[in-house]
Design an enzyme around this catalytic site. Structure first.
Site, PDB file in Angstrom:
ATOM      1  CG  ASP A 453      17.726 -24.062  46.073  1.00 54.08           C
ATOM      2  OD1 ASP A 453      16.687 -23.383  46.052  1.00 54.08           O
ATOM      3  OD2 ASP A 453      18.654 -23.861  46.867  1.00 54.08           O
ATOM      4  CD  GLU A 536      19.917 -16.577  48.592  1.00 56.08           C
ATOM      5  OE1 GLU A 536      20.146 -16.027  49.678  1.00 56.08           O
ATOM      6  OE2 GLU A 536      20.225 -17.765  48.348  1.00 56.08           O
ATOM      7  CD  GLU A 540      23.142 -20.238  41.463  1.00 58.90           C
ATOM      8  OE1 GLU A 540      24.076 -21.056  41.535  1.00 58.90           O
ATOM      9  OE2 GLU A 540      22.481 -19.888  42.467  1.00 58.90           O
TER      10      GLU A 540
END
Length: 711
Positions: A453, A536, A540
């Site tokens: 991430d 996911e 973003e």
């Protein structure tokens, strides 16, 4: 000049980042004598993680090292859509998930000499290509692996070939050679599918069926090349395979640039080839979003040959040494949905009332967290409050107050004084949280220490930095913050989006997360995964590219500006091809009984699950593909599609049952296509308002400004 020809910087990471000599996950499986940075989030990382037995998806094939000493080799699987598993209730429409079954060995390239003591190593590691080596008994097989490769190619060095199948063989048929020096066999499996075997080397190869699960070289140890491929759909499938057998791709070079006359982003893949074939160019398979973006010369090189991928629809065969693609890029990207000049006096008065309250927030306290992700969201939220004060309300005194508080809060991070410092990992060469070293928990802060991430987390900091530079220039006619902190922010950029520049930057790998072949990023880092890499939050991912563009613009770094813009163009195609689905017409690249979900949820290389890692609430699953809403959101999420998603999932009052900050996330996204409705929510026109409806990364002032800017 290509965006990718040079790196951003080459200086060592700042001394404020403590060094870690080693990482909990070893890189020893990668042969790396020159110490080049090794990518962590790429499609092949299962080959060096865990027990080195999980699969990798070159697409259209899945590959893994099958370590059974009785049948050791590189297993190759291709499964048609009618064999996918849908569930948990396969009769439901839409189903929650689907996946391609794992472990079906359609074919396998191995050797009699391979056994339990075989070593597995990798070298030649780049973003789109890697060499896998199986080494045993003074012999080896090298597999050059690339995304989209048309053949699985094994380069044998003095080993006795075995070609096994878990599906079992029905028939092995020797065929007429397609070219001088190349042998060919046709294999019919027990499932009825046809595969082809080609061989070329220093001498002839004598293949026989040893049993219904093994084809073996009767001629003994072999030095040469064996290629296997499945005969897909199409009226010239076998002819195309015959024409392209004998050559294989060993290197992929990326180039890209922008044409601002037409706001077009151009990029290309050049395939370095070993061997020769009749076609004079290699066979590669293209994903649907590639085909949609091919320039005419590349489109003309498509062939009538198709194979299904696992989670991205049907792939098309292309015979070309270079793919040329183009994407529309945004002609205008601003900080706000619209300027204050188009907003009504009533709207401006309401925004001013709210922003005066929200400037008082304790951004330093809100961002003083043990999570880079949540701290970044808090900073970006307050940056937006300051931007609204400066640009929409035009109250420079208030904006200066907000900027001062924002710079103070940001200084904790630019000086690396947060609860878990960022450290420079010398093993994998990256900037990550010390949290896992400090706690022993690999999953803390969503796995940041293991490179999960980073584009999500650091994207918020890069956005905040760009906002500070803009605000300081606007309010104080100064660039002092930029001068003092450019290197810090560029270090975050280098960790996440270093341009693919060869090995010019010895301290960070190129494009850690973003995959130019897939058209989006992968969030999973150094964790083995049975279903491959995944992502996911598509929104973003977009936010990261948007932040890159803003930072490059405000800091005067045109390469970073243009890289972000090109990524946004590519993301638009990929997001609307794979993540955002047409649930009403049910046309797209996923099984029809999955499309009614409208958003994927978690997209893996082998599986799609309409879920999140943190819960199954509908607002979680959809909201994670909305947040944060910014002016670029409308570029990705088409108005007509977003309206259908809302009506299907949150219409008829369903949104009123959503609790907490997720309600604000949904309404902020609605501002893109129904600004007056969103204004009513954030203005409290129903007589109801509570700040509990605001997520930690969203302010009420920002929601109002988004809506007012679209009136």
């Amino acid at each position: 000049m290509s965006i990718f020809e040079t790196t951003i910087e080459t200086a060592p990471p700042l001394s404020i980042f403590p060094r870690k000599r080693s990482h909990p996950v070893s890189s020893k499986a990668v042969f790396n004598p020159y110490g080049y940075p090794i990518p962590t989030n790429k499609w092949y990382s299962n080959l060096f993680l865990g027990g080195q037995t999980d699969g990798v998806w070159t697409l259209p094939y899945m590959l893994w090292v099958h370590k059974d000493p009785r049948s050791y080799g590189l297993a190759v699987s291709h499964v048609e859509e009618d064999k996918f598993t849908l569930g948990p209730d396969p009769n439901k429409d839409p189903v929650q998930y689907y996946f391609s079954p794992i472990g079906i060995r359609s074919m396998q390239l191995g050797a009699l000499e391979l056994h339990g003591n075989t070593t597995i190593t990798l070298d030649g590691v780049t973003n789109h290509a890697v060499n896998l080596h199986l080494n045993a008994n003074n012999g080896s097989i090298t597999f050059p692996l690339t995304q989209g490769m048309g053949f699985v190619t094994g380069q044998y060095n003095h080993l006795t070939p075995t070609i096994d199948s878990g599906v079992m063989y029905r028939q092995l048929i020797p065929c007429h050679p397609p070219r001088h020096g190349i042998q060919k066999w046709k294999v019919i499996l027990e499932d009825g599918h046809v595969w082809l075997i080609y061989a070329f080397g220093s001498g002839p190869l004598d293949l026989v069926c040893a049993n219904n699960g093994r084809i073996q070289a009767r001629s003994g140890p072999y030095s040469g090349v064996i290629q296997i491929t499945k005969v897909g759909e199409g009226n010239d499938a076998e002819r195309t395979l015959d024409d392209t057998a004998g050559a294989f791709v060993t290197e992929v070079t990326l180039a890209g640039g922008l044409d601002f006359n037409y706001y077009i982003g151009n990029y290309s893949f050049h395939f370095g080839v070993t061997g020769e074939n009749n076609a004079g160019a290699p066979l590669m398979y293209a994903l649907p979003h590639h085909v949609d973006s091919f320039l005419p010369d590349t489109a003309a090189r498509r062939r009538h040959l198709w194979l299904r991928s696992t989670t991205k629809g049907v792939m098309t065969a292309v015979v070309s040494s270079t793919w040329y693609l183009s994407e529309q890029v945004p002609a205008w990207i601003g900080w706000h949905a619209g300027p204050r000049e188009i907003m009504t006096a009533t709207a401006l008065a309401k925004i001013k009332e709210v922003v005066e309250q929200e400037v008082r927030q304790d951004v330093e306290g809100q961002s003083n967290l043990d999570s880079m992700y949540f701290a970044g969201k808090a900073l970006a939220k307050y940056a937006q409050i300051a931007l609204v004060a400066a640009d929409i309300v035009a109250d420079h005194a208030l904006a200066k107050q907000a900027l001062e508080k924002l710079i103070c809060a940001m200084s904790r991070f630019t000086e690396n004084r947060q609860k878990f410092k960022l450290v420079y990992d010398e093993e994998w060469k990256g900037l990550c949280s010390e949290a896992s070293w400090a706690t022993g928990d690999p999953g803390i802060d969503f796995g940041n220490s293991y490179y999960n991430d980073h584009h999500f987390h650091y994207g918020y900091f890069i956005y905040t930095a760009a906002a500070i530079v803009r605000l300081q220039r606007t309010l104080h006619n100064s660039t002092t913050w930029l001068t003092a902190n450019r290197a810090y922010v560029n270090t975050l950029v280098r960790d996440t989006a270093n341009p693919p520049h060869g090995h010019q930057d010895p301290h960070f790998p190129p494009m850690r997360a973003f995959d130019f072949f897939h058209g989006h990023s992968w969030a999973k880092g150094l964790f083995p995964s049975a279903d491959g890499k995944d992502q996911e939050s598509s929104s973003e991912d977009t936010n990261f590219a948007y932040a890159l563009h803003l930072w490059g613009t405000e800091s005067g770094q045109l390469q970073v500006r243009d890289l972000g813009l090109l990524m946004l163009g590519i993301l638009r195609g990929a997001m609307n091809s794979y993540f955002l689905m047409d649930g009403r017409t049910k046309t797209g690249n996923h099984p029809k009984r999955f499309l009614g979900n409208y958003v994927t949820g978690i997209l893996f290389e082998n599986k799609v699950d309409h879920a999140t890692y943190f819960g199954m609430n509908r607002e979680y699953i959809h909201g994670i593909h909305m947040l944060p809403t910014t002016p670029i959101s409308k570029w990705i999420r088409r108005d007509s599609w977003a309206r259908e998603e809302w009506e299907s999932c949150f219409g008829n009052g369903a949104v009123d049952a959503v609790q907490g900050g997720w309600r604000g996330i949904l309404w902020a996204s609605r501002a893109c296509w129904d600004p007056r409705g969103a204004w009513g929510f954030f203005a409290g026109e129903s007589g109801r308002w509570t700040d509990e409806w605001l997520d930690g990364g969203l302010s009420r002032a920002w929601g109002l400004a988004l809506a007012a800017g679209e009136f």
